[in-house]
Design a protein around this motif. Structure first.
Motif, PDB file in Angstrom:
ATOM      1  N   VAL A  31       5.417  -3.126  -3.883  1.00  0.00           N
ATOM      2  CA  VAL A  31       5.625  -1.678  -3.730  1.00  0.00           C
ATOM      3  C   VAL A  31       4.645  -0.910  -4.610  1.00  0.00           C
ATOM      4  O   VAL A  31       4.038   0.077  -4.174  1.00  0.00           O
ATOM      5  CB  VAL A  31       7.094  -1.295  -4.053  1.00  0.00           C
ATOM      6  CG1 VAL A  31       7.263   0.206  -4.147  1.00  0.00           C
ATOM      7  CG2 VAL A  31       8.023  -1.881  -3.009  1.00  0.00           C
ATOM      8  N   ALA A  32       4.449  -1.366  -5.852  1.00  0.00           N
ATOM      9  CA  ALA A  32       3.535  -0.673  -6.763  1.00  0.00           C
ATOM     10  C   ALA A  32       2.108  -0.686  -6.223  1.00  0.00           C
ATOM     11  O   ALA A  32       1.407   0.332  -6.267  1.00  0.00           O
ATOM     12  CB  ALA A  32       3.588  -1.319  -8.140  1.00  0.00           C
ATOM     13  N   LEU A  33       1.665  -1.817  -5.700  1.00  0.00           N
ATOM     14  CA  LEU A  33       0.307  -1.902  -5.159  1.00  0.00           C
ATOM     15  C   LEU A  33       0.155  -1.074  -3.892  1.00  0.00           C
ATOM     16  O   LEU A  33      -0.889  -0.452  -3.660  1.00  0.00           O
ATOM     17  CB  LEU A  33      -0.084  -3.359  -4.923  1.00  0.00           C
ATOM     18  CG  LEU A  33      -0.255  -4.206  -6.185  1.00  0.00           C
ATOM     19  CD1 LEU A  33      -0.525  -5.660  -5.824  1.00  0.00           C
ATOM     20  CD2 LEU A  33      -1.361  -3.661  -7.073  1.00  0.00           C
ATOM     21  N   GLU A  34       1.191  -1.037  -3.063  1.00  0.00           N
ATOM     22  CA  GLU A  34       1.147  -0.194  -1.863  1.00  0.00           C
ATOM     23  C   GLU A  34       1.076   1.279  -2.248  1.00  0.00           C
ATOM     24  O   GLU A  34       0.302   2.053  -1.668  1.00  0.00           O
ATOM     25  CB  GLU A  34       2.364  -0.456  -0.987  1.00  0.00           C
ATOM     26  CG  GLU A  34       2.298  -1.768  -0.244  1.00  0.00           C
ATOM     27  CD  GLU A  34       3.586  -2.102   0.503  1.00  0.00           C
ATOM     28  OE1 GLU A  34       4.608  -1.386   0.336  1.00  0.00           O
ATOM     29  OE2 GLU A  34       3.571  -3.091   1.256  1.00  0.00           O
ATOM     30  N   MET A  35       1.883   1.686  -3.245  1.00  0.00           N
ATOM     31  CA  MET A  35       1.861   3.082  -3.692  1.00  0.00           C
ATOM     32  C   MET A  35       0.499   3.423  -4.300  1.00  0.00           C
ATOM     33  O   MET A  35      -0.018   4.519  -4.101  1.00  0.00           O
ATOM     34  CB  MET A  35       2.975   3.324  -4.715  1.00  0.00           C
ATOM     35  CG  MET A  35       4.359   3.354  -4.087  1.00  0.00           C
ATOM     36  SD  MET A  35       5.688   3.509  -5.305  1.00  0.00           S
ATOM     37  CE  MET A  35       5.276   5.036  -6.109  1.00  0.00           C
ATOM     38  N   LEU A  36      -0.073   2.488  -5.021  1.00  0.00           N
ATOM     39  CA  LEU A  36      -1.382   2.710  -5.616  1.00  0.00           C
ATOM     40  C   LEU A  36      -2.434   2.918  -4.528  1.00  0.00           C
ATOM     41  O   LEU A  36      -3.230   3.855  -4.578  1.00  0.00           O
ATOM     42  CB  LEU A  36      -1.758   1.522  -6.501  1.00  0.00           C
ATOM     43  CG  LEU A  36      -3.103   1.573  -7.196  1.00  0.00           C
ATOM     44  CD1 LEU A  36      -3.166   2.762  -8.150  1.00  0.00           C
ATOM     45  CD2 LEU A  36      -3.352   0.288  -7.951  1.00  0.00           C
ATOM     46  N   THR A  37      -2.420   2.063  -3.528  1.00  0.00           N
ATOM     47  CA  THR A  37      -3.372   2.166  -2.423  1.00  0.00           C
ATOM     48  C   THR A  37      -3.187   3.470  -1.659  1.00  0.00           C
ATOM     49  O   THR A  37      -4.158   4.129  -1.287  1.00  0.00           O
ATOM     50  CB  THR A  37      -3.213   0.971  -1.453  1.00  0.00           C
ATOM     51  OG1 THR A  37      -3.345  -0.227  -2.202  1.00  0.00           O
ATOM     52  CG2 THR A  37      -4.262   0.998  -0.370  1.00  0.00           C
ATOM     53  N   ASP A  38      -1.953   3.853  -1.444  1.00  0.00           N
ATOM     54  CA  ASP A  38      -1.678   5.098  -0.723  1.00  0.00           C
ATOM     55  C   ASP A  38      -2.013   6.332  -1.561  1.00  0.00           C
ATOM     56  O   ASP A  38      -2.309   7.393  -1.014  1.00  0.00           O
ATOM     57  CB  ASP A  38      -0.200   5.168  -0.314  1.00  0.00           C
ATOM     58  CG  ASP A  38       0.151   4.143   0.744  1.00  0.00           C
ATOM     59  OD1 ASP A  38      -0.773   3.637   1.417  1.00  0.00           O
ATOM     60  OD2 ASP A  38       1.359   3.846   0.898  1.00  0.00           O
ATOM     61  N   GLY A  39      -1.961   6.196  -2.875  1.00  0.00           N
ATOM     62  CA  GLY A  39      -2.088   7.355  -3.752  1.00  0.00           C
ATOM     63  C   GLY A  39      -3.475   7.689  -4.228  1.00  0.00           C
ATOM     64  O   GLY A  39      -3.686   8.716  -4.868  1.00  0.00           O
ATOM     65  N   ILE A  40      -4.460   6.842  -3.957  1.00  0.00           N
ATOM     66  CA  ILE A  40      -5.816   7.154  -4.430  1.00  0.00           C
ATOM     67  C   ILE A  40      -6.752   7.319  -3.244  1.00  0.00           C
ATOM     68  O   ILE A  40      -6.485   6.879  -2.129  1.00  0.00           O
ATOM     69  CB  ILE A  40      -6.359   6.067  -5.394  1.00  0.00           C
ATOM     70  CG1 ILE A  40      -6.492   4.713  -4.700  1.00  0.00           C
ATOM     71  CG2 ILE A  40      -5.506   5.971  -6.630  1.00  0.00           C
ATOM     72  CD1 ILE A  40      -7.172   3.660  -5.542  1.00  0.00           C
ATOM     73  N   ASN A  41      -7.859   7.968  -3.489  1.00  0.00           N
ATOM     74  CA  ASN A  41      -8.847   8.229  -2.459  1.00  0.00           C
ATOM     75  C   ASN A  41      -9.727   6.993  -2.301  1.00  0.00           C
ATOM     76  O   ASN A  41     -10.520   6.670  -3.173  1.00  0.00           O
ATOM     77  CB  ASN A  41      -9.681   9.447  -2.869  1.00  0.00           C
ATOM     78  CG  ASN A  41     -10.688   9.831  -1.809  1.00  0.00           C
ATOM     79  OD1 ASN A  41     -10.825   9.165  -0.793  1.00  0.00           O
ATOM     80  ND2 ASN A  41     -11.394  10.917  -2.060  1.00  0.00           N
ATOM     81  N   LEU A  42      -9.582   6.301  -1.173  1.00  0.00           N
ATOM     82  CA  LEU A  42     -10.344   5.072  -0.925  1.00  0.00           C
ATOM     83  C   LEU A  42     -11.616   5.322  -0.115  1.00  0.00           C
ATOM     84  O   LEU A  42     -12.298   4.390   0.274  1.00  0.00           O
ATOM     85  CB  LEU A  42      -9.474   4.052  -0.182  1.00  0.00           C
ATOM     86  CG  LEU A  42      -8.228   3.567  -0.919  1.00  0.00           C
ATOM     87  CD1 LEU A  42      -7.399   2.676  -0.009  1.00  0.00           C
ATOM     88  CD2 LEU A  42      -8.605   2.838  -2.182  1.00  0.00           C
ATOM     89  N   SER A  43     -11.950   6.584   0.119  1.00  0.00           N
ATOM     90  CA  SER A  43     -13.086   6.890   0.990  1.00  0.00           C
ATOM     91  C   SER A  43     -14.440   6.670   0.322  1.00  0.00           C
ATOM     92  O   SER A  43     -15.461   6.653   0.979  1.00  0.00           O
ATOM     93  CB  SER A  43     -12.989   8.332   1.485  1.00  0.00           C
ATOM     94  OG  SER A  43     -13.089   9.227   0.392  1.00  0.00           O
TER      95      SER A  43
END
Length: 185
Positions: A151-163
């Motif tokens: 869950v923490a890694l999913e939230m991290l991925t969803d919460g930062i700009n990966l562009s």
């Protein structure tokens, strides 16, 4: 970017002609299969004459390589040229930590087949680079995460700009905080 093929051929010691011969055959096979030039790396040029390497590959072949009359190149610790190793197959014979440190500093090599000078000389290199030990089954890494970590890694991925590759300050702080929470979990 493709990763470098790293193979260690275990040997009892530097006189193990069968291990050198096997490493030579592996290096040649990779060189032919992928159409890459083969280079031999040895500590000193004189080791092409009257040694277990010369016995393993044949004295005539060793002599031709030493004299530059072969398609197989020769490098020593002293003459190792980083630009000449790019996109090549490197057969490192009588390898030990000093030699492998120099090899690791070369960017763009295609493959490294290493034969240790002594039985356990390359154990650190194998661990560092996850090199394949010839004759052993390649170990697969299996990661298992508990629900909190997932869950923490999913939230991290969803919460930062990966562009883009750079993290802005807010994203960087978010990553640091998430990692700290996971480390203390």
């Amino acid at each position: 970017m493709n990763s470098i093929i790293r193979i260690v051929v275990p040997a009892k010691d530097d006189l193990d002609v069968d291990a050198i011969r096997q490493g030579w055959e592996i290096a040649k096979a990779i060189s032919v299969k992928y159409e890459k030039q083969l280079l031999i790396l040895i500590p000193e040029k004189r080791q092409m004459r009257g040694t277990s390497l010369a016995s393993a590959i044949g004295p005539d072949c060793a002599s031709d390589i030493e004299k530059g009359k072969s398609s197989v190149g020769l490098q020593t610790l002293r003459t190792l040229n980083r630009t000449q190793c790019v996109d090549k197959v490197l057969f490192a014979v009588y390898a030990e930590d000093t030699m492998m440190d120099k090899v690791d500093s070369i960017n763009g090599m295609f493959a490294v087949i290493a034969l240790p000078a002594q039985k356990n000389d390359l154990s650190h290199w194998v661990t560092t680079w996850n090199a394949h030990i010839w004759g052993e089954e390649k170990k697969k890494h299996v990661f298992s995460f508990d629900a909190v970590t997932v869950v923490a890694l999913e939230m991290l991925t969803d919460g930062i700009n990966l562009s883009h590759a750079l993290l802005n300050t807010r994203d960087k702080e978010h990553v640091k905080n998430t990692i700290n929470i996971l480390l203390h979990h």
